[in-house]
Design an enzyme around this catalytic site. Structure first.
Site, PDB file in Angstrom:
ATOM      1  N   GLY A 280       0.833  -1.204   0.000  1.00  0.00           N
ATOM      2  CA  GLY A 280       0.000   0.000   0.000  1.00  0.00           C
ATOM      3  C   GLY A 280       0.864   1.248   0.000  1.00  0.00           C
ATOM      4  O   GLY A 280       1.939   1.305  -0.628  1.00  0.00           O
ATOM      5  N   SER A 281       0.449   2.244   0.760  1.00  0.00           N
ATOM      6  CA  SER A 281       1.073   3.556   0.682  1.00  0.00           C
ATOM      7  C   SER A 281       2.536   3.585   1.098  1.00  0.00           C
ATOM      8  O   SER A 281       3.279   4.492   0.713  1.00  0.00           O
ATOM      9  CB  SER A 281       0.294   4.545   1.544  1.00  0.00           C
ATOM     10  OG  SER A 281      -1.039   4.604   1.079  1.00  0.00           O
ATOM     11  N   THR A 282       2.954   2.593   1.911  1.00  0.00           N
ATOM     12  CA  THR A 282       4.376   2.610   2.288  1.00  0.00           C
ATOM     13  C   THR A 282       5.255   2.477   1.053  1.00  0.00           C
ATOM     14  O   THR A 282       6.418   2.857   1.067  1.00  0.00           O
ATOM     15  CB  THR A 282       4.708   1.460   3.266  1.00  0.00           C
ATOM     16  OG1 THR A 282       4.272   0.228   2.693  1.00  0.00           O
ATOM     17  CG2 THR A 282       4.027   1.667   4.603  1.00  0.00           C
TER      18      THR A 282
END
Lengths: 564, 403
Positions: A280-282
């Site tokens: 995801g956003s990481t």
């Protein structure tokens, strides 16, 4: 007296003596070799002497895995007149079924059967008090014990009943820890009792010194377990590493298990390396690093995210709310999906993919713990039209927590991807270093300049307006990134609307990082956002760890003294 | 004319064998005794007592006129028979390993079958020299009468055979198959020497063979009897004892493992102090020192034979050769069994084995033999010298030697 008969009888007996003499020549001279060899085989029993297994220490030489002398109980069915009665006497003490014991003791052809391996001292004393020799005997053995219990059990692993490493470090370093078992020639009598024993030549196994620090491990495990429990999550992973060297300082996995009383094999996996998830956003930091390094974007470039949605290859990618026009820095800070997709489109799939692989995704990090997988990474030629969009926000790629952490460690340390390691030294039984593992740079991924710029951007994530204000640490600046990714519903094959991975990965102090750390919580209930679930865990661990490591506060320059 | 001295060769042989026995019994039992009774001298101490009593018996018989034994022969036989029966009296009889062979006798036990062997020899020698019916037939001299008696099927064969079978019957009930066999062979040998016609012995075959077959029907006995043919086939079962015995000899080799260094006595070898002491000697002392043991027994056999040929009276002849055979045959059987030439049977080695009864009887028999040896005729002197009660020579040297 009939003298002829006397001569006859006496001659007969004399011939008998002569026969005996010839027979003695045969036995004692002609057949001496093989008879004496055969006799030797029954007089002397060569026994394998297990070498004491090496000890596993943490970085400060605290024992994590040691050997304890224990006794195992065996029976000699040949000697046992009444197996049923014997079984009855032993079953209570050993806590074993009488019928099962009786069956084992009934095989009268056997001279040796195990009854119970590695029993405790009370049991040994109780059996010794019964005075059952020679029917029942004891064999000294060593039992692997883990004095810290569940601590780092996923890393250390465990051994089987014969002291062979079956999981974790115990397994990977089996050859090093095991040592060379020796042989000892034991004289014995027909009752099987040893009378004398020769010198054994067993070589004690080598000791291992891990990079793990027992205290940090405890801090990390404690915080992770508490978070998993608090969020009623399925589990979680948290790994702490020195970003400059790749030394793994702590590696916690939930659910935990006890290496000596283990059940439920599914809990034995070291999920930090064996289980993949979509980051995801990481993952956006990877894209940001690539775009900055390639100079395709500048920090101040503006991206219009006011529509809150963008269509890529027929798929619509949303932001969680309309964020308006954002600078590049704000795109990362607020984790705008729309903005990142636009960045990815500017960068292009080939270039993006090059950086993804350069950061170590799609390959094993080589950490010496058991079961590491390389994850799933599609090459651009296999990408669909929407893949560039999905990859920009950390989907369509399966990674392990250790891969993500290691990539962030590269960002933290100025751009060099290090090979993470967890065993620092191999020591011989006298404590001399046999082998030392040194930090190993895999490759430079980004320039120091890019690293510095990206760190500044990632610092804003933790500041007001960012997604991870909960990760801010008292007195020290933190750089990091949250991630909240949907899990794939196994039944439908689609992304679940209710099940998430919440994660936070970052490093502190951001300008001179001592620690890089990832926290992944699997399926938190209630709040699902990485900023709310994982970031506080990061903060809690980081605050304790910085105090423990005596790292001065950036703002005041004071070292916070550990109290108590 | 001065009497020949007693045969010092035999005495010396016996003493050497007894001395060997003392060492070997200690070596064989030290470990065993330590494990079971707390002191490793237990067996040795008892053995030394037996040796003492045995030597006393030897001296008594040596200086006693052997001809007194003729008067005692019946008493001895009946006594031995009674003792054999006492084995079955509860409280007196001692059983071990499923056999009742011993009677309790403070401080130890006594095995009457050993005494029975000697009693049979003495009885047979005496019986064969009694001239039944000599007075009834005028003009017949004693020698002739004796010969006629012994050649007669009833008086010469069936009567002594009946006595022998009576004793053997008790032994088979005990059961003591080893003693049964050796007493049988001993008794038959005596009758053979006494001049019983050979055809009578042959007539015994139709009776003896079925009897043997019947006795061997007990399966464990048959297996033990046949196991010696190939002990390795069942080295852990019926062949175990013999295999261990053979391993002892093989392990000993030329020079042995050294006194006390044998390993086979550590419960591998069954009864290393009695039934398999020869194997132990083989293991610990080696071929070069076990050979002299065989030679000593052979020497006793030879000397005993010579003595029997040199004494004038038939009783002395028969008695001397009888006790000689008793010792030699027992030794031969013990050696043949331990080396796997004969079926495995528990028999002690005379003079050497632990076990008071065997030792006592062997030494007593030696005493008798020595007593007979004192009445040898001088070489070349064909003159019969019935009067053995002549005063002893006053010659200082001879007297000294007679001590």
């Amino acid at each position: 007296m009939n003298s002829r008969r006397a001569v006859f009888l006496v001659t007969l007996v004399a011939l008998g003596f002569l026969t005996v003499v010839l027979r003695l020549v045969d036995l004692m001279i002609l057949e001496h070799d093989w008879l004496s060899q055969r006799a030797y085989r029954q007089h002397v029993r060569s026994e394998t002497v297990a070498a004491p297994r090496g000890t596993i220490y943490d970085a400060r030489m605290r024992e994590l895995a040691v050997n304890r002398r224990v006794q195992s109980v065996f029976g000699v069915p040949k000697e046992i007149r009444n197996p049923g009665q014997m079984a009855g006497r032993l079953s209570r003490v050993l806590g074993l079924k009488k019928t099962a014991l009786a069956e084992r003791l009934s095989d009268r052809d056997k001279g040796f059967v195990w009854l119970a391996r590695k029993v405790d001292e009370d049991t040994v004393r109780a059996i010794q008090a019964m005075n059952l020799a020679p029917e029942i005997g004891f064999v000294p053995e060593t039992k692997r014990t883990y004095p810290k219990g569940r601590l780092a059990s996923h890393v250390i692993g465990f051994v089987d009943i014969d002291n062979r490493g079956t999981e974790g470090i115990e397994r990977i370093f089996e050859d090093v820890l095991r040592g060379e078992s020796g042989r000892v020639m034991k004289g014995r009598d027909a009752l099987g009792q040893a009378l004398s024993s020769g010198e054994d030549n067993a070589q004690t196994g080598h000791d291992l010194v891990l990079t793990l620090d027992e205290d940090l491990q405890y801090i990390v495990e404690d915080a992770l377990n508490e978070a998993v429990e608090h969020h009623r999550a399925r589990g979680g992973v948290s790994v702490m590493m020195d970003p400059y060297t790749g030394r793994v300082l702590a590696m916690a996995v939930n659910p935990t298990f006890s290496p000596e009383h283990r059940a439920r094999p599914e809990n034995w996996r070291n999920r930090a390396v064996t289980d993949v998830y979509e980051p995801g956003s990481t993952f956006k930091a990877i894209l940001a690093a690539a775009a900055l390094e390639e100079k395709r974007v500048r920090v101040s470039d503006r991206f219009d995210c006011s529509e809150g949605v963008i269509e890529v290859g027929g798929r619509r990618i949303h932001d969680h709310k309309r964020l308006g026009v954002l600078t590049f820095e704000e795109v990362v800070q607020k984790s705008s999906n729309v903005g990142m997709v636009k960045v990815a489109q500017i960068l292009g799939s080939e270039t993006y993919f090059r950086y993804i692989t350069a950061f170590g995704f799609g390959e094993k990090t080589g950490l010496t713990v058991s079961g590491e997988v390389k994850g799933l990474l599609k090459a651009p030629k296999n990408w669909s039209g929407s893949s560039i969009g999905a990859m920009a926000v950390g989907y369509e790629v399966a990674v392990t927590p250790i891969q993500v952490l290691n990539a962030y460690a590269a960002i933290a340390n100025g751009g060099v991807l290090m090979r993470p390691y967890i065993v620092s030294d191999v020591l011989d039984s006298e404590g001399r270093v046999v082998k030392r593992f040194e930090p190993e740079a895999v490759r430079r991924v980004i320039s120091e300049r890019t690293s510095r710029i990206l760190t500044e951007i990632l610092e804003t994530v933790v500041q007001d307006g960012g997604t991870a204000v909960n990760a801010s640490v008292l007195g020290n600046r933190v750089a990091g990134k949250t991630g909240t990714s949907r899990k794939i519903d196994r039944q439908t094959g689609r992304y679940s609307r209710t099940r998430y991975y919440s994660s936070f990965v970052g490093y502190v102090p951001s300008q001179n990082p001592k620690l890089a750390m990832i926290v992944v919580i699997d399926e938190p209930k209630g709040s699902i956002y990485g900023g709310e679930v994982a970031a506080p865990v990061f903060r809690k661990i980081a605050e304790h760890a910085l105090i423990y490591l005596n790292i001065p506060r950036e703002d005041t320059g004071h070292v916070v003294l550990v109290s108590g | 004319m001065k009497l020949p001295e007693f045969d010092r060769g035999i005495l010396l042989s016996a003493v050497i064998l007894v001395a060997t026995g003392i060492f070997m019994v200690y070596s064989a039992t030290a470990v065993m005794a330590m494990r079971s009774e707390g002191g490793d001298f237990t067996f040795l101490a008892r053995h030394l007592v037996s040796v003492g009593v045995g030597l006393l018996a030897l001296l008594v018989f040596m200086f006693m006129d052997y001809r007194h034994l003729r008067k005692l022969s019946i008493v001895l036989l009946v006594g031995a028979f009674a003792l054999l029966l006492l084995v079955f009296v509860p409280g007196l009889g001692v059983s071990a390993n499923g056999a009742r062979r011993w009677i309790r006798m403070w401080p130890s036990t006594f095995q009457p079958s050993e005494l029975a062997k000697l009693a049979v020899v003495v009885f047979m020698a005496d019986y064969a020299c009694r001239p039944f019916g000599a007075r009834a037939t005028p003009g017949m001299n004693a020698a002739h009468a004796i010969r006629r008696k012994m050649e007669h099927p009833v008086t010469g064969f069936l009567i002594p055979l009946g006595v022998l079978f009576l004793i053997q019957g008790v032994l088979i009930v005990q059961p003591d198959f080893g003693a049964f066999m050796s007493i049988g062979i001993l008794g038959m040998s005596m009758l053979f020497l006494a001049g019983v016609r050979l055809k009578y012995f042959l007539m015994l075959l139709p009776v003896g063979v079925p009897l043997m077959v019947y006795l061997l029907q007990a399966p464990y006995r048959l297996r033990r009897v046949t196991a010696f043919l190939d002990p390795w086939k069942d080295a852990h079962g019926s062949g175990y004892q013999l295999v261990q015995s053979l391993l002892s000899f093989g392990n000993g080799g030329l020079f042995g493992t050294g006194l006390g260094e044998g390993r086979q006595k550590l419960f591998f070898l069954p009864e290393p102090h009695t039934d398999f002491i020869f194997s132990m000697i083989g293991e610990e002392l080696g071929f070069v020192r076990v050979l002299p043991v065989v030679v000593l027994f052979f020497y006793i056999l030879y000397r005993g034979y010579r003595i029997s040929g040199q004494v004038p009276d038939p009783f002395g002849q028969l008695l001397a050769l009888g006790v000689t055979l008793m010792l030699a045959v027992q030794a031969l059987f013990h050696m043949a069994v331990t080396t796997g030439l004969l079926p495995t049977k528990g028999l002690p080695l005379p003079f050497v084995s632990y076990g008071g009864s065997s030792l006592l009887v062997s030494l007593a028999a030696t005493g008798i033999l020595l007593s007979v040896s004192r009445h040898r005729e001088s070489l070349g002197a064909a003159v019969r010298r019935p009067d053995f009660r002549r005063p002893r020579p006053r010659d200082h040297r001879a007297g000294y030697k007679n001590l």
